[in-house]
Scaffold this motif. Structure first.
Motif, PDB file in Angstrom:
ATOM      1  N   ARG A  77      -1.312   2.936   4.686  1.00 14.15           N
ATOM      2  CA  ARG A  77      -1.100   3.762   5.886  1.00 14.15           C
ATOM      3  C   ARG A  77       0.077   3.312   6.733  1.00 14.15           C
ATOM      4  O   ARG A  77       0.564   4.072   7.570  1.00 14.15           O
ATOM      5  CB  ARG A  77      -2.363   3.741   6.757  1.00 14.15           C
ATOM      6  CG  ARG A  77      -3.542   4.493   6.190  1.00 14.15           C
ATOM      7  CD  ARG A  77      -4.597   4.731   7.262  1.00 14.15           C
ATOM      8  NE  ARG A  77      -5.012   3.480   7.884  1.00 14.15           N
ATOM      9  CZ  ARG A  77      -6.252   3.001   7.852  1.00 14.15           C
ATOM     10  NH1 ARG A  77      -7.194   3.673   7.218  1.00 14.15           N
ATOM     11  NH2 ARG A  77      -6.561   1.881   8.453  1.00 14.15           N
ATOM     12  N   CYS A  78       0.515   2.057   6.578  1.00 15.53           N
ATOM     13  CA  CYS A  78       1.519   1.525   7.512  1.00 15.53           C
ATOM     14  C   CYS A  78       2.942   1.840   7.044  1.00 15.53           C
ATOM     15  O   CYS A  78       3.166   2.306   5.932  1.00 15.53           O
ATOM     16  CB  CYS A  78       1.336   0.015   7.667  1.00 15.53           C
ATOM     17  SG  CYS A  78       1.915  -0.965   6.266  1.00 15.53           S
ATOM     18  N   ASP A  79       3.907   1.557   7.942  1.00 13.53           N
ATOM     19  CA  ASP A  79       5.316   1.664   7.569  1.00 13.53           C
ATOM     20  C   ASP A  79       5.627   0.661   6.466  1.00 13.53           C
ATOM     21  O   ASP A  79       4.881  -0.292   6.233  1.00 13.53           O
ATOM     22  CB  ASP A  79       6.214   1.380   8.781  1.00 13.53           C
ATOM     23  CG  ASP A  79       6.086   2.456   9.846  1.00 13.53           C
ATOM     24  OD1 ASP A  79       5.642   3.573   9.504  1.00 13.53           O
ATOM     25  OD2 ASP A  79       6.407   2.174  11.016  1.00 13.53           O
ATOM     26  N   THR A  80       6.760   0.887   5.806  1.00 12.23           N
ATOM     27  CA  THR A  80       7.107   0.030   4.677  1.00 12.23           C
ATOM     28  C   THR A  80       7.933  -1.190   5.069  1.00 12.23           C
ATOM     29  O   THR A  80       8.317  -1.974   4.205  1.00 12.23           O
ATOM     30  CB  THR A  80       7.888   0.844   3.624  1.00 12.23           C
ATOM     31  OG1 THR A  80       9.071   1.390   4.233  1.00 12.23           O
ATOM     32  CG2 THR A  80       7.036   1.971   3.070  1.00 12.23           C
ATOM     33  N   THR A  81       8.200  -1.385   6.363  1.00 13.58           N
ATOM     34  CA  THR A  81       8.982  -2.552   6.776  1.00 13.58           C
ATOM     35  C   THR A  81       8.153  -3.821   6.587  1.00 13.58           C
ATOM     36  O   THR A  81       6.920  -3.798   6.717  1.00 13.58           O
ATOM     37  CB  THR A  81       9.404  -2.447   8.250  1.00 13.58           C
ATOM     38  OG1 THR A  81       8.219  -2.447   9.070  1.00 13.58           O
ATOM     39  CG2 THR A  81      10.200  -1.167   8.499  1.00 13.58           C
ATOM     40  N   GLU A  83       7.721  -6.337   8.527  1.00 19.47           N
ATOM     41  CA  GLU A  83       6.961  -6.675   9.727  1.00 19.47           C
ATOM     42  C   GLU A  83       5.717  -5.810   9.859  1.00 19.47           C
ATOM     43  O   GLU A  83       4.630  -6.306  10.184  1.00 19.47           O
ATOM     44  CB  GLU A  83       7.823  -6.538  10.982  1.00 19.47           C
ATOM     45  CG  GLU A  83       7.105  -6.998  12.243  1.00 19.47           C
ATOM     46  CD  GLU A  83       8.024  -7.105  13.444  1.00 19.47           C
ATOM     47  OE1 GLU A  83       7.575  -7.630  14.482  1.00 19.47           O
ATOM     48  OE2 GLU A  83       9.186  -6.683  13.347  1.00 19.47           O
ATOM     49  N   ALA A  84       5.853  -4.517   9.581  1.00 20.66           N
ATOM     50  CA  ALA A  84       4.706  -3.612   9.675  1.00 20.66           C
ATOM     51  C   ALA A  84       3.646  -3.971   8.640  1.00 20.66           C
ATOM     52  O   ALA A  84       2.449  -3.931   8.918  1.00 20.66           O
ATOM     53  CB  ALA A  84       5.166  -2.164   9.488  1.00 20.66           C
ATOM     54  N   ARG A  85       4.084  -4.328   7.446  1.00 21.07           N
ATOM     55  CA  ARG A  85       3.130  -4.678   6.392  1.00 21.07           C
ATOM     56  C   ARG A  85       2.427  -6.010   6.697  1.00 21.07           C
ATOM     57  O   ARG A  85       1.236  -6.174   6.436  1.00 21.07           O
ATOM     58  CB  ARG A  85       3.856  -4.729   5.046  1.00 21.07           C
ATOM     59  CG  ARG A  85       4.152  -3.335   4.505  1.00 21.07           C
ATOM     60  CD  ARG A  85       5.114  -3.342   3.336  1.00 21.07           C
ATOM     61  NE  ARG A  85       4.648  -4.110   2.197  1.00 21.07           N
ATOM     62  CZ  ARG A  85       3.747  -3.674   1.294  1.00 21.07           C
ATOM     63  NH1 ARG A  85       3.217  -2.465   1.424  1.00 21.07           N
ATOM     64  NH2 ARG A  85       3.395  -4.428   0.272  1.00 21.07           N
TER      65      ARG A  85
END
Length: 201
Positions: A77-81, A83-85
């Motif tokens: 569900r999260c962004d692929t960056t 930091e987001a992961r």
């Protein structure tokens, strides 16, 4: 060894067993105590489980499988960056620990009580979960977001997260989301040595 069982009754018995293992410890928990906690006769317990070892394995398997499911869902569900992961994994780990606390306390402290057959059966789940963490940490290292040795970073991070089961109060002022943000902020903040330390030889 076949531990997986989707029976609602067995799942409820597993949950009650996890609670008792946390309160008493696996070694001190007897079959009679388990049956009493579950509200059944001692003999009836073996209609659901082969022995106490299988109950322990069921508790740890359910907790570990839940952690893996929540982590994979969070990453999806999260962004692929990087930091987001990284944040998604930390938040998922806290969510798992704080919503399924007993199973994870048992997994953390009673894993060594599993017999070799049960450990062999469950190691693939634990390895799969650790592999997710290693993948996300590798991405953060490659991006320069964090620094250090992957093995040590992953152990420090998971150790810090696991320890929250001892001190975190879900009714307190901080949410799991805030805890995850604080952890990632600490991991990604640049380290500045005191001037006295930088001149030491």
């Amino acid at each position: 060894m076949n531990v997986v069982n989707e029976s609602p009754r067995r799942k409820e018995l597993t949950r009650l067993a996890a609670q008792l293992f946390v309160q008493e410890g696996f070694d001190r928990t007897t079959v009679r105590m388990l049956a009493h906690e579950m509200g059944i006769k001692s003999g009836s317990l073996f209609h659901h489980f082969r022995d106490k070892q299988e109950i322990l394995a069921a508790v740890i398997e359910e907790g570990t499988q839940n952690a893996l499911t929540i982590a994979r869902r969070a990453l999806g569900r999260c962004d692929t960056t990087p930091e987001a992961r990284l944040h998604a994994m930390a938040r998922a780990h806290l969510e798992t620990l704080l919503t399924d606390r007993n199973a994870h306390v048992v997994a953390l402290y009673e894993w060594r009580r599993l017999d070799p057959e049960a450990r062999d059966h469950l190691s693939h789940l634990r390895d799969a979960y650790e592999a997710l963490w290693e993948e996300v940490i590798d991405e953060a290292l490659d991006a320069g977001l964090i620094h250090g040795d992957r093995f040590l970073v992953s152990r420090f991070v998971m150790g810090a997260l696991n320890w929250t089961v001892r001190w975190y109060d879900p009714e307190g002022p901080r949410t799991p989301e805030e805890l995850a943000r604080e952890l990632i902020a600490m991991l990604t903040s640049p380290v500045t040595l005191p001037s006295s330390a930088s001149t030491m030889v």
